[in-house]
Design a protein around this motif. Structure first.
Motif, PDB file in Angstrom:
ATOM      1  N   UNK A   1      -4.769   1.079   2.899  1.00  0.00           N
ATOM      2  CA  UNK A   1      -5.044  -0.246   3.329  1.00  0.00           C
ATOM      3  C   UNK A   1      -6.502  -0.092   4.034  1.00  0.00           C
ATOM      4  N   UNK A   2      -6.656   0.755   4.612  1.00  0.00           N
ATOM      5  CA  UNK A   2      -8.000   1.086   5.411  1.00  0.00           C
ATOM      6  C   UNK A   2      -8.961   1.523   4.366  1.00  0.00           C
ATOM      7  N   UNK A   3      -8.628   2.193   3.232  1.00  0.00           N
ATOM      8  CA  UNK A   3      -9.395   2.607   2.311  1.00  0.00           C
ATOM      9  C   UNK A   3      -9.486   1.345   1.467  1.00  0.00           C
ATOM     10  N   UNK A   4      -9.020   0.729   1.118  1.00  0.00           N
ATOM     11  CA  UNK A   4      -8.854  -0.590   0.460  1.00  0.00           C
ATOM     12  C   UNK A   4      -9.990  -1.756   1.135  1.00  0.00           C
TER      13      UNK A   4
ATOM     14  N   UNK B   1       0.768  -1.188   0.023  1.00  0.00           N
ATOM     15  CA  UNK B   1       0.010  -0.167   0.049  1.00  0.00           C
ATOM     16  C   UNK B   1       0.740   1.174   0.096  1.00  0.00           C
ATOM     17  N   UNK B   2       2.147   1.103  -0.418  1.00  0.00           N
ATOM     18  CA  UNK B   2       3.160   2.475  -0.079  1.00  0.00           C
ATOM     19  C   UNK B   2       2.398   3.423  -1.297  1.00  0.00           C
TER      20      UNK B   2
ATOM     21  N   UNK C   1      -4.851  -4.284   9.025  1.00  0.00           N
ATOM     22  CA  UNK C   1      -4.288  -5.024   9.878  1.00  0.00           C
ATOM     23  C   UNK C   1      -2.908  -4.904  10.450  1.00  0.00           C
ATOM     24  N   UNK C   2      -2.147  -4.085   9.406  1.00  0.00           N
ATOM     25  CA  UNK C   2      -0.929  -3.535   9.990  1.00  0.00           C
ATOM     26  C   UNK C   2      -1.054  -2.749  11.113  1.00  0.00           C
TER      27      UNK C   2
END
Length: 178
Positions: free
Chosen positions: A68-71, A57-58, A76-77
């Motif tokens: 990652x939250x948006x996706x 997600x870089x 989880x990270x």
């Protein structure tokens, strides 16, 4: 093949971003006398659970956790990270009998949080960073309404000191007065 090439590039860009961030936090923590915290800051970012999601997600201009939250609708990270790093107010949050329990953060972790926020703004904003960047980030976020009252008051006070002073002077004031 192109996707592998992008992951290869993201791998090194993400690693560079983590290293740059940790170096700045370490430098700022040292100015506050937080030597061990500076040296051990965010080591979990190198773990398998956090690092590879960071590569995937870089983006370069903000935390991979946001992407990652948006996706996925969650990160989880982040769940892994906040549970291992005491400089995040979420580390000090629990649930008991259906209620959220928030502990006030110990001062040494509030100070590390200040260093973390300044460094994150420096890394992601690059040339656009200015002394009030971290305070402005706090003002734009809803987290100020979720943090324990005394914790957010200290964070705001300290970030105001950073906004109004040369960074070295601000670190000295915070180190000596909190």
């Amino acid at each position: 093949m192109k996707e592998n090439h992008n992951l290869f590039i993201s791998f090194f860009q993400h690693l560079h971003t983590i290293n740059q961030h940790r170096f700045l936090v370490c430098k700022l923590c040292f100015k506050m006398g937080l030597y061990w915290q500076g040296l051990t800051h965010d080591l979990s970012k190198y773990s398998i659970e956090e690092f590879w999601l960071g590569v995937r997600y870089f983006q370069g201009n903000r935390s991979p956790i946001d992407a990652e939250r948006k996706d996925r609708g969650y990160s989880t990270a982040w769940l892994h990270h906040k549970g291992r790093n005491k400089h995040h107010w979420q580390y000090w949050t629990d649930f008991h009998k259906g209620k959220i329990v928030q502990l006030e953060m110990p001062m040494k972790y509030i100070k590390e949080m200040i260093c973390d926020r300044i460094a994150a703004c420096m890394v992601y904003q690059k040339d656009k960073y200015h002394p009030s960047s971290a305070l402005e980030f706090l003002d734009r976020s809803r987290e100020q309404y979720l943090m324990p009252e005394k914790t957010v008051a200290y964070v705001r006070e300290m970030l105001t000191i950073v906004a109004e002073n040369d960074l070295d002077k601000a670190m000295e004031i915070i180190r000596n007065n909190y």
